[in-house]
Design a protein around this motif. Structure first.
Motif, mmCIF file in Angstrom:
data_model
loop_
_atom_site.group_PDB
_atom_site.id
_atom_site.type_symbol
_atom_site.label_atom_id
_atom_site.label_comp_id
_atom_site.label_asym_id
_atom_site.label_seq_id
_atom_site.Cartn_x
_atom_site.Cartn_y
_atom_site.Cartn_z
ATOM 1 N N VAL A 124 -12.241 38.358 30.104
ATOM 2 C CA VAL A 124 -13.302 38.264 28.941
ATOM 3 C C VAL A 124 -14.680 37.494 29.518
ATOM 4 N N THR A 125 -15.556 37.895 29.446
ATOM 5 C CA THR A 125 -16.861 37.249 29.513
ATOM 6 C C THR A 125 -17.796 37.173 28.275
ATOM 7 N N LEU A 126 -18.108 35.841 27.910
ATOM 8 C CA LEU A 126 -18.782 35.927 26.688
ATOM 9 C C LEU A 126 -20.003 34.686 26.687
ATOM 10 N N ALA A 127 -20.870 34.932 25.946
ATOM 11 C CA ALA A 127 -21.732 33.750 25.699
ATOM 12 C C ALA A 127 -22.202 33.914 24.313
ATOM 13 N N SER A 128 -22.242 32.677 23.661
ATOM 14 C CA SER A 128 -22.528 32.659 22.268
ATOM 15 C C SER A 128 -24.043 32.483 22.044
ATOM 16 N N PRO A 129 -24.444 32.958 21.024
ATOM 17 C CA PRO A 129 -26.104 33.033 20.764
ATOM 18 C C PRO A 129 -26.537 31.507 20.318
ATOM 19 N N VAL A 130 -25.603 30.782 19.839
ATOM 20 C CA VAL A 130 -25.957 29.489 19.296
ATOM 21 C C VAL A 130 -25.086 28.456 20.081
ATOM 22 N N LEU A 131 -23.782 28.411 20.257
ATOM 23 C CA LEU A 131 -23.173 27.274 21.067
ATOM 24 C C LEU A 131 -23.466 27.263 22.566
ATOM 25 N N GLY A 132 -23.558 25.839 22.889
ATOM 26 C CA GLY A 132 -23.730 26.062 24.523
ATOM 27 C C GLY A 132 -22.247 26.235 25.110
ATOM 28 N N ARG A 133 -22.493 26.176 26.331
ATOM 29 C CA ARG A 133 -21.136 26.529 27.264
ATOM 30 C C ARG A 133 -19.955 25.466 26.792
ATOM 31 N N ILE A 134 -20.371 24.045 26.624
ATOM 32 C CA ILE A 134 -19.341 23.221 26.243
ATOM 33 C C ILE A 134 -18.691 23.622 25.025
ATOM 34 N N ALA A 135 -19.373 24.067 23.951
ATOM 35 C CA ALA A 135 -18.751 24.398 22.988
ATOM 36 C C ALA A 135 -17.913 25.772 22.939
ATOM 37 N N GLU A 136 -18.494 26.707 23.676
ATOM 38 C CA GLU A 136 -17.797 27.900 23.886
ATOM 39 C C GLU A 136 -16.822 27.459 24.773
ATOM 40 N N ARG A 137 -16.396 26.768 25.682
ATOM 41 C CA ARG A 137 -15.258 26.272 26.476
ATOM 42 C C ARG A 137 -14.261 25.547 25.477
ATOM 43 N N LEU A 138 -14.918 24.694 24.637
ATOM 44 C CA LEU A 138 -13.888 23.685 23.763
ATOM 45 C C LEU A 138 -13.509 24.727 22.494
ATOM 46 N N VAL A 139 -14.181 25.611 22.000
ATOM 47 C CA VAL A 139 -13.843 26.075 20.865
ATOM 48 C C VAL A 139 -13.628 27.797 20.895
ATOM 49 N N LEU A 140 -14.623 28.356 21.570
ATOM 50 C CA LEU A 140 -14.636 29.887 21.574
ATOM 51 C C LEU A 140 -13.318 30.501 22.489
ATOM 52 N N VAL A 141 -13.476 29.873 23.652
ATOM 53 C CA VAL A 141 -12.422 30.437 24.595
ATOM 54 C C VAL A 141 -11.051 29.937 24.251
ATOM 55 N N PRO A 142 -10.492 28.797 24.027
ATOM 56 C CA PRO A 142 -9.327 28.784 23.402
ATOM 57 C C PRO A 142 -9.024 29.554 22.305
ATOM 58 N N TYR A 143 -9.922 29.852 21.314
ATOM 59 C CA TYR A 143 -9.572 30.656 20.194
ATOM 60 C C TYR A 143 -9.372 32.157 20.509
ATOM 61 N N LEU A 144 -10.371 32.620 21.532
ATOM 62 C CA LEU A 144 -10.166 34.005 21.825
ATOM 63 C C LEU A 144 -9.036 34.248 22.852
ATOM 64 N N ARG A 145 -8.801 33.251 23.457
ATOM 65 C CA ARG A 145 -7.595 33.240 24.410
ATOM 66 C C ARG A 145 -6.215 33.457 23.571
ATOM 67 N N ARG A 146 -6.151 32.706 22.700
ATOM 68 C CA ARG A 146 -4.935 32.697 21.725
ATOM 69 C C ARG A 146 -4.993 33.849 20.699
ATOM 70 N N LEU A 147 -5.989 34.612 20.435
ATOM 71 C CA LEU A 147 -6.234 35.835 19.653
ATOM 72 C C LEU A 147 -5.573 36.942 20.651
ATOM 73 N N LEU A 148 -6.110 36.954 21.977
ATOM 74 C CA LEU A 148 -5.845 38.082 22.786
ATOM 75 C C LEU A 148 -4.570 37.899 23.433
ATOM 76 N N THR A 149 -3.938 36.622 23.572
ATOM 77 C CA THR A 149 -2.455 36.633 24.040
ATOM 78 C C THR A 149 -1.780 37.060 22.939
ATOM 79 N N ARG A 150 -1.873 36.764 21.823
ATOM 80 C CA ARG A 150 -1.062 37.448 20.479
ATOM 81 C C ARG A 150 -1.261 38.870 20.326
ATOM 82 N N ARG A 151 -2.414 39.822 20.720
ATOM 83 C CA ARG A 151 -2.882 40.698 20.774
ATOM 84 C C ARG A 151 -1.820 41.608 21.919
ATOM 85 N N ALA A 152 -1.867 40.988 23.223
ATOM 86 C CA ALA A 152 -1.197 41.457 24.164
ATOM 87 C C ALA A 152 0.341 41.491 24.049
#
Length: 161
Positions: A124-152
């Motif tokens: 997965v490659t992502l970029a938020s229109p609002v959050l910077g990379r630090i917030a992406e890595r601290l919030v979005l990436v862990p959240y999406l990793r959990r969602l997609l691990t559960r999906r898998a």
């Protein structure tokens, strides 16, 4: 699962990326098709209330087809339309956001059979229109990793029987 910085064809300084690797004693074909099945995706995302509301809303999504999802994340309703931009059954397919909450969202699905196992890799490659990379890595990436691990895990269970 492994994590990795950088991203596909996008400027690596402007995106966040991660990988999830899942191993399962099922065929690549079965897991590949389950990964494209709209109903299986909806079942795997029950906690978010995700549902397909436009485009392909049931069955298997194919090359150049779109699906529009409606879901709740972080207590906020989201709407995202994705298109399957590459498909090589049963080895690989790619879906990319064409409209929605991300500046960039690309999900590459890879399948390799080895020694009676299928190795499924979600990149997965992502970029938020609002959050910077630090917030992406601290919030979005862990959240999406959990969602997609559960999906898998859900997909493997659904194919295993």
């Amino acid at each position: 699962a492994t994590g990795r910085a950088g991203g596909g064809g996008e400027d690596r300084r402007m995106t966040s990326s991660f990988e999830i690797v899942t191993r399962a004693a099922v065929s690549a074909e079965a897991l590949f098709d389950a990964s494209r099945d709209i109903g299986a995706h909806v079942a795997s995302m029950r906690g978010t209330g995700e549902r397909a509301i436009d485009g392909v809303t049931s069955g298997l999504i194919g090359l150049d087809e779109t699906v529009t999802w409606r879901a709740w994340h972080f207590g906020i309703p989201f709407r995202m339309t994705s298109r399957v931009t590459a498909l090589d059954r049963p080895l690989r397919f790619v879906d990319e956001q064409v409209s929605g909450p991300f500046r960039v969202f690309r999900h590459e699905h890879l399948y390799v059979e080895r020694d009676g196992m299928t190795i499924m890799t979600d990149r997965v490659t992502l970029a938020s229109p609002v959050l910077g990379r630090i917030a992406e890595r601290l919030v979005l990436v862990p959240y999406l990793r959990r969602l997609l691990t559960r999906r898998a895990e859900h997909l493997v269970t659904s194919v295993s029987g």
